[in-house]
Scaffold this motif. Structure first.
Motif, PDB file in Angstrom:
ATOM      1  N   THR A 309       0.830  -1.200   0.000  1.00 11.89           N
ATOM      2  CA  THR A 309       0.000   0.000   0.000  1.00 11.89           C
ATOM      3  C   THR A 309       0.865   1.251   0.000  1.00 11.89           C
ATOM      4  N   PHE A 313       1.067   4.186  -2.748  1.00 14.60           N
ATOM      5  CA  PHE A 313       0.563   5.496  -2.299  1.00 14.60           C
ATOM      6  C   PHE A 313       1.458   6.010  -1.157  1.00 14.60           C
ATOM      7  N   LEU A 316       0.474   8.263   1.921  1.00 13.92           N
ATOM      8  CA  LEU A 316      -0.200   7.785   3.129  1.00 13.92           C
ATOM      9  C   LEU A 316       0.677   7.973   4.375  1.00 13.92           C
ATOM     10  N   TYR A 382      -4.069  16.485  -1.959  1.00 13.61           N
ATOM     11  CA  TYR A 382      -3.889  15.416  -2.939  1.00 13.61           C
ATOM     12  C   TYR A 382      -5.076  15.248  -3.887  1.00 13.61           C
ATOM     13  N   THR A 384      -7.844  13.745  -3.674  1.00 17.43           N
ATOM     14  CA  THR A 384      -8.313  12.363  -3.729  1.00 17.43           C
ATOM     15  C   THR A 384      -9.405  12.168  -2.694  1.00 17.43           C
ATOM     16  N   MET A 386     -11.221   9.519  -1.960  1.00 13.81           N
ATOM     17  CA  MET A 386     -11.128   8.288  -1.184  1.00 13.81           C
ATOM     18  C   MET A 386     -10.065   8.388  -0.092  1.00 13.81           C
ATOM     19  N   LEU A 387      -8.973   9.100  -0.385  1.00 11.08           N
ATOM     20  CA  LEU A 387      -7.946   9.309   0.637  1.00 11.08           C
ATOM     21  C   LEU A 387      -8.505  10.164   1.769  1.00 11.08           C
ATOM     22  N   ALA A 390     -10.694   8.047   3.841  1.00  9.70           N
ATOM     23  CA  ALA A 390      -9.896   7.097   4.615  1.00  9.70           C
ATOM     24  C   ALA A 390      -9.262   7.765   5.826  1.00  9.70           C
ATOM     25  N   ALA A 444      -7.385   2.566   4.769  1.00  6.43           N
ATOM     26  CA  ALA A 444      -6.822   3.131   3.535  1.00  6.43           C
ATOM     27  C   ALA A 444      -6.721   2.077   2.447  1.00  6.43           C
ATOM     28  N   THR A 445      -6.308   0.865   2.805  1.00  3.40           N
ATOM     29  CA  THR A 445      -6.181  -0.231   1.828  1.00  3.40           C
ATOM     30  C   THR A 445      -7.544  -0.556   1.203  1.00  3.40           C
ATOM     31  N   LEU A 448      -8.866   2.623  -0.966  1.00  3.34           N
ATOM     32  CA  LEU A 448      -8.111   2.906  -2.177  1.00  3.34           C
ATOM     33  C   LEU A 448      -8.104   1.732  -3.129  1.00  3.34           C
TER      34      LEU A 448
END
Length: 450
Positions: A309, A313, A316, A382, A384, A386-387, A390, A444-445, A448
């Motif tokens: 991961t 990324f 993270l 970023y 993002t 989804m980030l 998370a 996060a895993t 993402l």
């Protein structure tokens, strides 16, 4: 940290010692309170301490000085003093203070001191030494005013004037029956305002707050605080009056217990670190820091498990410190609140579910607030979604679980009679860090899509 007056005193005495100004030193030493002199002694060599001690004319003042010295300083000083000199000072001190000082010394030396003390005094000290140091019996004073319940107020006053003029705590007159059992208490004010021929049993207070010899000293201190009394009578298993715990000892108890809790919460054991030498201080801290080291190794393996991961990324990693820090902070806050509440009696072990539920709710609300804040930062940096989700969810989970652990562990430890103060040390803090890292990478895993 020394206040201005004590700092000036220490510097002045050191300067006079260097100059050999004996006359001026003698004047200062004999005018300075023994409690202030004890602060000076901490910064002097044993040879200089002996030099100052010889200048003190009042033996009673030497006793106060001995009782104010920390354990290591007194032990080092006593090693250089003759037994006769130590005995001379101890015989002028209250029995509870003598028992405390003798308890710090090696058994061989303490036995030699007791042999040289007057028979009556040594028997009294030996009686106190049989109790644990942190119990009512270990800190009580056996010098108190006790009279039979049929005695009149006039006779009681006459006996106080002739037999009890040197008693340490003259504010209370304890009333006992023919078997020495505690049946009441009256104040000196009550004694002088009633008719002279009134028996003590007619105006004494029968509802007396007393403790047994094996009661923990912290419970005794809480009793004094709760009911605003100056002394607590101590009784044996047959309810016979054997001593009293005075308010000056209670103040020392609060200080000792607070210091002990703070040191445990910092993962430093329960000794006075600032007065220990380098080797003892290192030895004390070493096992407590082992938990942090072991936790760091576990976090290393958890992060290594999510190496894939991180490889895809790398950004993270930027949020690891803040997520661990937020979880650790709220966990420490929750555990500190609970530990202090248990220590002061404001929280009860029976309230475990309401306390844990409240702290969990607080952790959840704070987690939502800071989760949205950090998620917004992640989104702006970023771009993002989804980030951001998370990070937000990881903060919520981390802070909620940390509040849960921080409040639950002290309550559980208290239930099984383990000091809950250890719950705020490295063990809980490190476990919260591990949980935070695991939640963060697991969420996060999944978010993402790895």
């Amino acid at each position: 940290m020394l206040n201005k007056n004590n700092r000036i005193l220490v510097e002045s005495i050191k300067r006079l010692l260097r100059r050999g100004a004996t006359t001026n030193l003698r004047k200062i030493v004999n005018k300075t309170h023994a409690a202030d002199l004890s602060i000076v002694f901490r910064s002097l060599s044993v040879a200089k301490q002996l030099q100052l001690l010889e200048m003190i004319r009042d033996t009673e003042k030497k006793g106060i000085l001995f009782s104010e010295l920390d354990e290591d300083t007194f032990a080092a000083l006593s090693n250089e003093l003759e037994l006769e000199d130590i005995v001379e000072v101890l015989e002028q001190m209250p029995s509870d203070d003598v028992a405390d000082l003798i308890g710090r010394l090696p058994e061989e030396k303490s036995d030699a001191i007791l042999e040289r003390m007057k028979k009556e005094g040594s028997e009294e000290i030996e009686g106190l030494l049989k109790y644990d140091d942190d119990t009512a019996g270990g800190i009580m004073v056996t010098d108190f005013i006790a009279m039979p319940q049929d005695l009149t107020a006039r006779k009681a006053i006459e006996r106080i004037q002739t037999e009890y003029h040197d008693v340490e705590m003259p504010f209370y007159l304890y009333v006992v029956d023919e078997y020495g059992k505690l049946v009441g208490v009256c104040s000196l004010r009550q004694l002088v305002v009633v008719a002279p021929e009134t028996p003590l049993k007619q105006f004494m207070t029968r509802d007396v707050f007393a403790v047994g010899t094996d009661v923990d000293q912290e419970e005794v201190a809480n009793l004094v605080e709760r009911y605003d009394i100056l002394a607590v009578p101590v009784v044996d298993e047959n309810h016979r009056l054997v001593g009293i715990v005075t308010v000056d000892d209670v103040i020392d108890i609060f200080r000792e217990e607070a210091t002990e809790d703070i040191l445990k919460m910092a993962g430093l054991g329960e000794g006075y670190i600032e007065t220990q030498n380098v080797f003892r201080s290192t030895r004390t801290r070493l096992p407590w820091l082992l938990a942090s080291c072991a936790g760091g190794v576990m976090a290393f393996f958890i992060i290594g498990h999510f190496e894939g991961t991180l490889h895809r990324f790398a950004f993270l990693a930027a949020f690891i410190p803040v997520i661990m820090g937020m979880g650790g902070n709220i966990g420490t806050q929750s555990s500190t609140i609970v530990v202090r509440g248990l220590a002061t009696g404001r929280l009860n072990i029976r309230d475990i579910w309401s306390v844990v539920g409240k702290e969990l709710s607080v952790g959840l609300i704070l987690g939502l607030v800071y989760g949205l804040l950090l998620g917004s930062v992640a989104q702006l940096q970023y771009s993002t979604v989804m980030l951001a989700l998370a990070v937000c969810l990881a903060v919520v989970c981390s802070m909620s679980v940390a509040a849960l652990v921080g409040s639950c562990v002290p309550m559980l430890l208290a239930r099984i009679n383990i000091d809950p103060a250890v719950a705020t040390g490295p063990f809980v803090t490190t476990s919260i860090d591990i949980i935070s890292v695991y939640f963060y990478f697991s969420i996060a895993t999944r978010f993402l899509g790895i």
